[in-house]
Scaffold this motif. Sequence first.
Motif, short mmCIF file in Angstrom:
data_model
loop_
_atom_site.label_atom_id
_atom_site.label_comp_id
_atom_site.label_asym_id
_atom_site.label_seq_id
_atom_site.Cartn_x
_atom_site.Cartn_y
_atom_site.Cartn_z
N PRO A 90 13.39 -19.72 20.12
CA PRO A 90 12.39 -19.28 21.09
C PRO A 90 12.81 -19.67 22.51
O PRO A 90 13.39 -20.74 22.73
CB PRO A 90 11.13 -20.03 20.69
CG PRO A 90 11.40 -20.64 19.37
CD PRO A 90 12.86 -20.70 19.18
N LYS A 91 12.53 -18.80 23.47
CA LYS A 91 12.92 -19.06 24.87
C LYS A 91 12.21 -20.29 25.44
O LYS A 91 12.76 -21.00 26.26
CB LYS A 91 12.62 -17.84 25.73
CG LYS A 91 13.50 -16.67 25.42
CD LYS A 91 13.10 -15.45 26.22
CE LYS A 91 13.94 -14.28 25.74
NZ LYS A 91 13.40 -13.00 26.18
N ASP A 92 10.98 -20.53 25.00
CA ASP A 92 10.19 -21.64 25.53
C ASP A 92 10.35 -22.93 24.74
O ASP A 92 9.59 -23.87 24.93
CB ASP A 92 8.71 -21.26 25.55
CG ASP A 92 8.43 -20.06 26.42
OD1 ASP A 92 9.20 -19.82 27.38
OD2 ASP A 92 7.46 -19.33 26.15
N GLY A 93 11.31 -22.97 23.83
CA GLY A 93 11.52 -24.15 23.01
C GLY A 93 10.69 -24.10 21.73
O GLY A 93 9.88 -23.19 21.53
N PHE A 94 10.91 -25.05 20.88
CA PHE A 94 10.24 -25.08 19.58
C PHE A 94 8.89 -25.76 19.68
O PHE A 94 8.71 -26.73 20.40
CB PHE A 94 11.10 -25.83 18.56
CG PHE A 94 12.39 -25.14 18.27
CD1 PHE A 94 12.43 -24.05 17.42
CD2 PHE A 94 13.57 -25.56 18.85
CE1 PHE A 94 13.62 -23.39 17.15
CE2 PHE A 94 14.76 -24.92 18.59
CZ PHE A 94 14.79 -23.83 17.74
N GLU A 95 7.94 -25.21 18.93
CA GLU A 95 6.62 -25.83 18.82
C GLU A 95 6.12 -25.57 17.41
O GLU A 95 6.39 -24.53 16.82
CB GLU A 95 5.64 -25.27 19.84
CG GLU A 95 5.31 -23.81 19.64
CD GLU A 95 4.36 -23.25 20.68
OE1 GLU A 95 3.36 -22.65 20.27
OE2 GLU A 95 4.63 -23.41 21.87
N VAL A 138 14.66 -4.14 20.68
CA VAL A 138 14.46 -5.23 21.63
C VAL A 138 15.44 -6.35 21.28
O VAL A 138 15.45 -6.85 20.16
CB VAL A 138 13.01 -5.75 21.57
CG1 VAL A 138 12.82 -6.94 22.48
CG2 VAL A 138 12.04 -4.63 21.89
N ASP A 139 16.28 -6.74 22.24
CA ASP A 139 17.21 -7.85 22.03
C ASP A 139 16.47 -9.17 22.19
O ASP A 139 15.72 -9.35 23.16
CB ASP A 139 18.36 -7.80 23.03
CG ASP A 139 19.35 -6.69 22.72
OD1 ASP A 139 19.48 -6.33 21.54
OD2 ASP A 139 19.99 -6.20 23.66
N LEU A 140 16.69 -10.09 21.24
CA LEU A 140 16.07 -11.40 21.33
C LEU A 140 16.96 -12.38 22.08
O LEU A 140 16.49 -13.22 22.82
CB LEU A 140 15.80 -11.95 19.93
CG LEU A 140 14.81 -11.15 19.09
CD1 LEU A 140 14.73 -11.72 17.70
CD2 LEU A 140 13.46 -11.15 19.75
#
Length: 112
Positions: free
Chosen positions: A56-61, A92-94
């Motif tokens: 994930p772009k925002d880090g793991f949660e 959509v590219d991840l």
Amino acid sequence: MRAAGLAAALLAAVAVADSDPKYAKGDVVRVYATHVGPAANPSETYPFYVLPYCPPKDGFEAGSQDLGESFSGDQRVNTPYEFRFLQDQDNVDLCERELTENDIVRVRQAAR
């Protein structure tokens, strides 16, 4: 091998962020995963990110768990997969990621 194609080879348990979602057209639907494993043996499971999926772009949660997930040891984790409710999306590219030789070996073993 591109990281985006890994999901097709394996069965992954996924859930939306809310167990009783109420979405309007265009709302973001976030996807959480719990585990990955072979379709032929559903009792054989591994943590989702044991394979080199795009992070994930925002880090793991950690996501919230229901009672069954707690008993089975599954832990929901966020994924970079995000959809817009009732809106089509194509290709959509991840992320772009170079896979190491070890990554490729793990994916091949998991797919077998």
